[in-house]
Scaffold this motif. Structure first.
Motif, PDB file in Angstrom:
ATOM      1  N   LEU A  81       0.813  -1.222   0.000  1.00  0.00           N
ATOM      2  CA  LEU A  81       0.000   0.000   0.000  1.00  0.00           C
ATOM      3  C   LEU A  81       0.845   1.270   0.000  1.00  0.00           C
ATOM      4  CD1 LEU A  81      -2.844  -1.089   2.437  1.00  0.00           C
ATOM      5  CD2 LEU A  81      -2.996  -0.782  -0.056  1.00  0.00           C
ATOM      6  N   ARG A  82       2.012   1.242   0.624  1.00  0.00           N
ATOM      7  CA  ARG A  82       2.821   2.471   0.677  1.00  0.00           C
ATOM      8  C   ARG A  82       3.804   2.592  -0.494  1.00  0.00           C
ATOM      9  NH1 ARG A  82       5.965  -0.383   4.760  1.00  0.00           N
ATOM     10  NH2 ARG A  82       8.114  -0.411   4.097  1.00  0.00           N
ATOM     11  N   SER A  83       4.023   1.500  -1.228  1.00  0.00           N
ATOM     12  CA  SER A  83       5.063   1.494  -2.261  1.00  0.00           C
ATOM     13  C   SER A  83       4.538   1.441  -3.683  1.00  0.00           C
ATOM     14  CB  SER A  83       5.997   0.304  -2.040  1.00  0.00           C
ATOM     15  OG  SER A  83       6.582   0.363  -0.757  1.00  0.00           O
ATOM     16  N   HIS A  84       3.223   1.350  -3.863  1.00  0.00           N
ATOM     17  CA  HIS A  84       2.669   1.203  -5.210  1.00  0.00           C
ATOM     18  C   HIS A  84       1.546   2.206  -5.457  1.00  0.00           C
ATOM     19  CE1 HIS A  84       5.130  -2.249  -5.990  1.00  0.00           C
ATOM     20  NE2 HIS A  84       4.843  -2.683  -4.773  1.00  0.00           N
ATOM     21  N   CYS A  85       1.301   2.481  -6.715  1.00  0.00           N
ATOM     22  CA  CYS A  85       0.342   3.502  -7.141  1.00  0.00           C
ATOM     23  C   CYS A  85      -0.951   2.840  -7.595  1.00  0.00           C
ATOM     24  CB  CYS A  85       0.961   4.303  -8.290  1.00  0.00           C
ATOM     25  SG  CYS A  85      -0.060   5.666  -8.880  1.00  0.00           S
ATOM     26  N   SER A  86      -2.060   3.303  -7.097  1.00  0.00           N
ATOM     27  CA  SER A  86      -3.342   2.744  -7.532  1.00  0.00           C
ATOM     28  C   SER A  86      -3.574   3.040  -9.013  1.00  0.00           C
ATOM     29  CB  SER A  86      -4.491   3.321  -6.701  1.00  0.00           C
ATOM     30  OG  SER A  86      -4.727   4.667  -7.072  1.00  0.00           O
ATOM     31  N   ALA A  87      -4.376   2.187  -9.631  1.00  0.00           N
ATOM     32  CA  ALA A  87      -4.718   2.401 -11.038  1.00  0.00           C
ATOM     33  C   ALA A  87      -5.433   3.740 -11.215  1.00  0.00           C
ATOM     34  CB  ALA A  87      -5.569   1.248 -11.552  1.00  0.00           C
ATOM     35  N   ALA A  88      -6.276   4.102 -10.253  1.00  0.00           N
ATOM     36  CA  ALA A  88      -6.972   5.397 -10.330  1.00  0.00           C
ATOM     37  C   ALA A  88      -5.977   6.547 -10.292  1.00  0.00           C
ATOM     38  CB  ALA A  88      -7.989   5.520  -9.193  1.00  0.00           C
ATOM     39  N   ASP A  89      -4.966   6.460  -9.430  1.00  0.00           N
ATOM     40  CA  ASP A  89      -3.962   7.525  -9.357  1.00  0.00           C
ATOM     41  C   ASP A  89      -3.092   7.564 -10.615  1.00  0.00           C
ATOM     42  OD1 ASP A  89      -4.790   8.646  -6.973  1.00  0.00           O
ATOM     43  OD2 ASP A  89      -3.423   7.463  -5.745  1.00  0.00           O
ATOM     44  N   ALA A  90      -2.838   6.413 -11.227  1.00  0.00           N
ATOM     45  CA  ALA A  90      -2.120   6.412 -12.513  1.00  0.00           C
ATOM     46  C   ALA A  90      -2.955   7.157 -13.551  1.00  0.00           C
ATOM     47  CB  ALA A  90      -1.824   4.985 -12.964  1.00  0.00           C
ATOM     48  N   GLY A  91      -4.269   6.941 -13.515  1.00  0.00           N
ATOM     49  CA  GLY A  91      -5.163   7.681 -14.407  1.00  0.00           C
ATOM     50  C   GLY A  91      -5.153   9.169 -14.124  1.00  0.00           C
ATOM     51  N   LYS A  92      -5.098   9.530 -12.847  1.00  0.00           N
ATOM     52  CA  LYS A  92      -5.037  10.945 -12.463  1.00  0.00           C
ATOM     53  C   LYS A  92      -3.770  11.592 -13.022  1.00  0.00           C
ATOM     54  CE  LYS A  92      -5.948  12.008  -8.190  1.00  0.00           C
ATOM     55  NZ  LYS A  92      -5.829  12.200  -6.730  1.00  0.00           N
ATOM     56  N   ILE A  93      -2.648  10.900 -12.910  1.00  0.00           N
ATOM     57  CA  ILE A  93      -1.381  11.426 -13.437  1.00  0.00           C
ATOM     58  C   ILE A  93      -1.477  11.586 -14.947  1.00  0.00           C
ATOM     59  CG2 ILE A  93       1.053  10.838 -13.836  1.00  0.00           C
ATOM     60  CD1 ILE A  93       0.961   9.567 -10.957  1.00  0.00           C
ATOM     61  N   ALA A  94      -2.024  10.572 -15.640  1.00  0.00           N
ATOM     62  CA  ALA A  94      -2.171  10.658 -17.100  1.00  0.00           C
ATOM     63  C   ALA A  94      -3.029  11.853 -17.486  1.00  0.00           C
ATOM     64  CB  ALA A  94      -2.773   9.363 -17.642  1.00  0.00           C
ATOM     65  N   HIS A  95      -4.108  12.070 -16.761  1.00  0.00           N
ATOM     66  CA  HIS A  95      -4.993  13.211 -17.028  1.00  0.00           C
ATOM     67  C   HIS A  95      -4.257  14.530 -16.816  1.00  0.00           C
ATOM     68  CE1 HIS A  95      -8.555  15.720 -17.095  1.00  0.00           C
ATOM     69  NE2 HIS A  95      -8.172  16.228 -15.927  1.00  0.00           N
ATOM     70  N   GLN A  96      -3.604  14.673 -15.667  1.00  0.00           N
ATOM     71  CA  GLN A  96      -2.905  15.923 -15.360  1.00  0.00           C
ATOM     72  C   GLN A  96      -1.756  16.181 -16.331  1.00  0.00           C
ATOM     73  OE1 GLN A  96      -1.875  15.208 -11.256  1.00  0.00           O
ATOM     74  NE2 GLN A  96      -3.819  16.012 -10.501  1.00  0.00           N
ATOM     75  N   ALA A  97      -1.110  15.128 -16.796  1.00  0.00           N
ATOM     76  CA  ALA A  97       0.026  15.282 -17.707  1.00  0.00           C
ATOM     77  C   ALA A  97      -0.408  15.496 -19.149  1.00  0.00           C
ATOM     78  CB  ALA A  97       0.929  14.045 -17.621  1.00  0.00           C
ATOM     79  N   GLY A  98      -1.633  15.150 -19.470  1.00  0.00           N
ATOM     80  CA  GLY A  98      -2.097  15.282 -20.853  1.00  0.00           C
ATOM     81  C   GLY A  98      -1.410  14.317 -21.795  1.00  0.00           C
ATOM     82  N   VAL A  99      -1.164  13.085 -21.325  1.00  0.00           N
ATOM     83  CA  VAL A  99      -0.472  12.105 -22.173  1.00  0.00           C
ATOM     84  C   VAL A  99      -1.404  11.598 -23.263  1.00  0.00           C
ATOM     85  CG1 VAL A  99       1.055  11.424 -20.272  1.00  0.00           C
ATOM     86  CG2 VAL A  99      -0.989  10.073 -20.749  1.00  0.00           C
ATOM     87  N   ARG A 100      -0.809  11.120 -24.344  1.00  0.00           N
ATOM     88  CA  ARG A 100      -1.595  10.596 -25.457  1.00  0.00           C
ATOM     89  C   ARG A 100      -2.049   9.163 -25.188  1.00  0.00           C
ATOM     90  NH1 ARG A 100      -0.363   8.690 -31.032  1.00  0.00           N
ATOM     91  NH2 ARG A 100       1.816   8.635 -30.457  1.00  0.00           N
ATOM     92  N   ILE A 101      -1.136   8.332 -24.655  1.00  0.00           N
ATOM     93  CA  ILE A 101      -1.439   6.928 -24.360  1.00  0.00           C
ATOM     94  C   ILE A 101      -0.941   6.619 -22.958  1.00  0.00           C
ATOM     95  CG2 ILE A 101      -1.018   4.518 -25.000  1.00  0.00           C
ATOM     96  CD1 ILE A 101      -0.321   5.537 -27.853  1.00  0.00           C
ATOM     97  N   LEU A 102      -1.767   5.910 -22.186  1.00  0.00           N
ATOM     98  CA  LEU A 102      -1.358   5.388 -20.883  1.00  0.00           C
ATOM     99  C   LEU A 102      -1.326   3.867 -20.996  1.00  0.00           C
ATOM    100  CD1 LEU A 102      -0.822   5.476 -17.806  1.00  0.00           C
ATOM    101  CD2 LEU A 102      -3.319   5.526 -17.486  1.00  0.00           C
ATOM    102  N   ALA A 103      -0.191   3.281 -20.657  1.00  0.00           N
ATOM    103  CA  ALA A 103      -0.055   1.822 -20.634  1.00  0.00           C
ATOM    104  C   ALA A 103       0.253   1.411 -19.200  1.00  0.00           C
ATOM    105  CB  ALA A 103       1.052   1.359 -21.571  1.00  0.00           C
ATOM    106  N   LEU A 104      -0.553   0.513 -18.661  1.00  0.00           N
ATOM    107  CA  LEU A 104      -0.321   0.022 -17.313  1.00  0.00           C
ATOM    108  C   LEU A 104       0.615  -1.177 -17.342  1.00  0.00           C
ATOM    109  CD1 LEU A 104      -3.918   0.121 -15.786  1.00  0.00           C
ATOM    110  CD2 LEU A 104      -2.167   1.917 -15.786  1.00  0.00           C
TER     111      LEU A 104
END
Length: 191
Positions: free
Chosen positions: A129-152
């Protein structure tokens, strides 16, 4: 990271018999001479031919040295989050990237994962829980960064058949609705 030299030294020592056998018996090159290590500190920028590589500290306790990497060539930009907890500054590091490859965790899967690991205790759950990023937070980063493609990638849990691509997608889509790829072995993403 600075500890990588010791890691490779120990690896080469443990594999010496195999490496030497393959040189003598198969005519293979000496693996120990094919690897060149360069210690990185963040922020760093180096060049590999026409590719500019930048590093940024990410967050992966208890490790002190863990990096996100950005590769830029011409008008293309690819960012790898590395193994990391949610790192808000990742959005700036990945700003307008063509591709962000980001680790992802399903919090709903952590208890199930821990229950399947017979030789762990509550520290495993706390670490995850303290060392990994939730899928929702990865989506938040992609949104804030304005990336074209997000690959998990680097899925936590990564081997539980109860969790499908639909689960990963549902979590990401709470924050981001762009081009999402769920990593698979051998996947190729054309830019």
């Amino acid at each position: 990271p600075s500890g990588l030299a010791d890691y490779f030294s120990g690896f080469f020592e443990s594999m010496a018999v195999d490496i030497d056998l393959r040189i003598a018996d198969e005519g293979r090159p000496d693996l120990r001479k094919l690897v060149r290590l360069q210690i990185m500190e963040s922020p760093v920028q180096m060049h590999l031919g026409k590719i500019t590589v930048s590093a940024m500290d990410n967050i992966h306790p208890p490790l002190d040295e863990s990096f996100a990497l950005k590769f830029e060539a011409g008008d293309r930009k690819i960012v790898f989050s590395g193994d990391t907890a949610y790192t808000p500054k990742m959005a700036g590091f990945a700003k307008n990237a063509d591709l962000l490859v980001h680790e992802a965790m399903l919090k709903d899967g952590i208890d199930a994962l821990c229950a399947r690991v017979p030789n762990g205790d509550d520290r495993l759950k706390q670490h995850l829980l303290r060392s990994h990023c939730s899928a929702a937070d990865a989506g938040k980063i992609a949104h804030q960064a304005g990336v074209r493609i997000l690959a998990l990638n680097h899925f936590v849990p990564g081997d539980d058949p109860r969790f499908t691509d639909a689960d990963w997608r549902a979590q990401v889509e709470t924050e981001w609705h762009g081009d999402l790829r769920i990593g698979k072995d051998g996947m190729v993403i054309e830019l």
